[in-house]
Scaffold this active site. Structure first.
Site, mmCIF file in Angstrom:
data_model
loop_
_atom_site.group_PDB
_atom_site.id
_atom_site.type_symbol
_atom_site.label_atom_id
_atom_site.label_comp_id
_atom_site.label_asym_id
_atom_site.label_seq_id
_atom_site.Cartn_x
_atom_site.Cartn_y
_atom_site.Cartn_z
ATOM 1 N N LYS A 127 -33.809 2.445 62.590
ATOM 2 C CA LYS A 127 -33.897 3.816 63.076
ATOM 3 C C LYS A 127 -33.767 3.840 64.601
ATOM 4 C CE LYS A 127 -37.858 4.209 61.110
ATOM 5 N NZ LYS A 127 -39.134 4.641 60.486
ATOM 6 N N THR B 18 -41.386 16.299 65.951
ATOM 7 C CA THR B 18 -40.825 15.163 65.217
ATOM 8 C C THR B 18 -41.914 14.296 64.601
ATOM 9 O OG1 THR B 18 -40.769 13.887 67.279
ATOM 10 C CG2 THR B 18 -38.748 15.073 66.646
ATOM 11 N N GLY C 202 -44.029 12.481 62.080
ATOM 12 C CA GLY C 202 -43.865 12.105 60.675
ATOM 13 C C GLY C 202 -42.441 11.852 60.231
ATOM 14 N N THR C 203 -41.503 11.780 61.170
ATOM 15 C CA THR C 203 -40.106 11.575 60.764
ATOM 16 C C THR C 203 -39.920 10.241 60.039
ATOM 17 O OG1 THR C 203 -39.667 10.776 63.016
ATOM 18 C CG2 THR C 203 -39.030 13.038 62.507
ATOM 19 N N CYS D 85 -42.203 8.412 58.297
ATOM 20 C CA CYS D 85 -42.800 8.501 56.961
ATOM 21 C C CYS D 85 -41.903 9.297 56.028
ATOM 22 C CB CYS D 85 -44.160 9.193 57.040
ATOM 23 S SG CYS D 85 -45.359 8.453 58.148
#
Length: 267
Positions: free
Chosen positions: A176, A208, A210-211, A213
């Site tokens: 990521k 943003t 919790g992106t 998870c």
């Protein structure tokens, strides 16, 4: 027509609802799957950060997972915040008891606000026990840097770190790139067969939370529903991009995404 898709989520609770178990359940449900859980910790947090963490004993985490696997079963397993060495070891045992069920390992180490969510002793165990058991590993740049010992600051660094993690035993790695500077966000899906690039204009937003998870849970849902790895990641990636764009603007800090947007349609 995809199957329902049972996803066992092993992760911590976020009282603010933007990340952790809460984000995972919302994501799996929004994508048409069935979410079951083994909670590893209860955190006290909101969009401004984590102010306390109450760990769940490893034997209770393992018992939760076994209760789910022995009755409901799972088509995919997703891990998030694990916290300490004993929990990592318990998760490895759970994964071994569910052979043939793909595991999406999100090596959560640090909260968005900077709080540590994985003990130093557990980091080596993630490297030794969970990476080789991962059907898909989903590290961000800082996590990949810790796991590989390599600097991860560019897209090329993402690729090199991802290849190192494949060599460490992961069957696939989704690197990521949200922490990598640039006007565009680039994520790389690496497998022994090649590379798939996911790229979009960076959205100018503080919402943003919790992106990571959310993306990992969306990937796990796709795998649970019988999608190929590339199809599962592509759908998950598009889902997260839209969830960021539709973020409801809650809180004074890093706000949550709109996990439920598919339930309301694309209008």
């Amino acid at each position: 027509m995809t199957s329902l898709g049972r996803v066992l989520i092993i992760a911590g609770s976020d009282s603010g609802g933007g990340a952790g178990i809460q984000a995972d359940i919302k994501t799996v449900t929004a994508l048409g799957g069935y979410a079951a859980t083994a909670i590893t910790a209860v955190t006290v947090q909101n969009t401004l950060g984590v102010s306390a963490v109450h760990p769940i004993p490893a034997e209770v985490v393992e018992a939760q997972g076994r209760a789910v696997l022995d009755d409901i079963g799972a088509d995919a397993i997703k891990t998030g915040m694990l916290g300490d060495l004993a929990v990592v070891e318990a998760v490895a045992r759970l994964l071994d008891s569910a052979r043939g069920v793909p595991a999406v390992i999100d090596p959560v180490m640090i909260a968005k606000g900077g709080a540590a969510l994985l003990s130093p002793a557990a980091t080596g165990a993630v490297r030794a026990l969970l990476i080789p058991r991962a059907a898909l590993l989903t590290p961000n740049a800082p996590e990949a840097q810790v796991l590989t010992g390599e600097t991860v600051a560019t897209a090329d660094d993402l690729r090199r770190a991802g290849e190192a993690l494949l060599m460490a035993g992961a069957r696939a790695v989704l690197m990521k790139g949200g922490h990598v500077p640039g006007k565009r966000v680039i994520d790389l899906l690496l497998t022994p067969d090649g590379e798939t690039v996911f790229e979009a204009e960076r959205q100018d937003t503080r919402h943003t939370h919790g992106t990571g998870c959310t993306l990992a849970s969306a990937c796990a849902t796709g795998l649970a529903q019988g999608l190929s790895l590339t199809e599962a990641v592509a759908r998950a990636w598009a889902y997260v991009q839209e969830a960021i764009a539709r973020a409801p603007g809650l809180g004074a800090g890093h706000g949550p995404l709109d996990h439920g947007w598919p339930l309301r349609g694309k209008a």
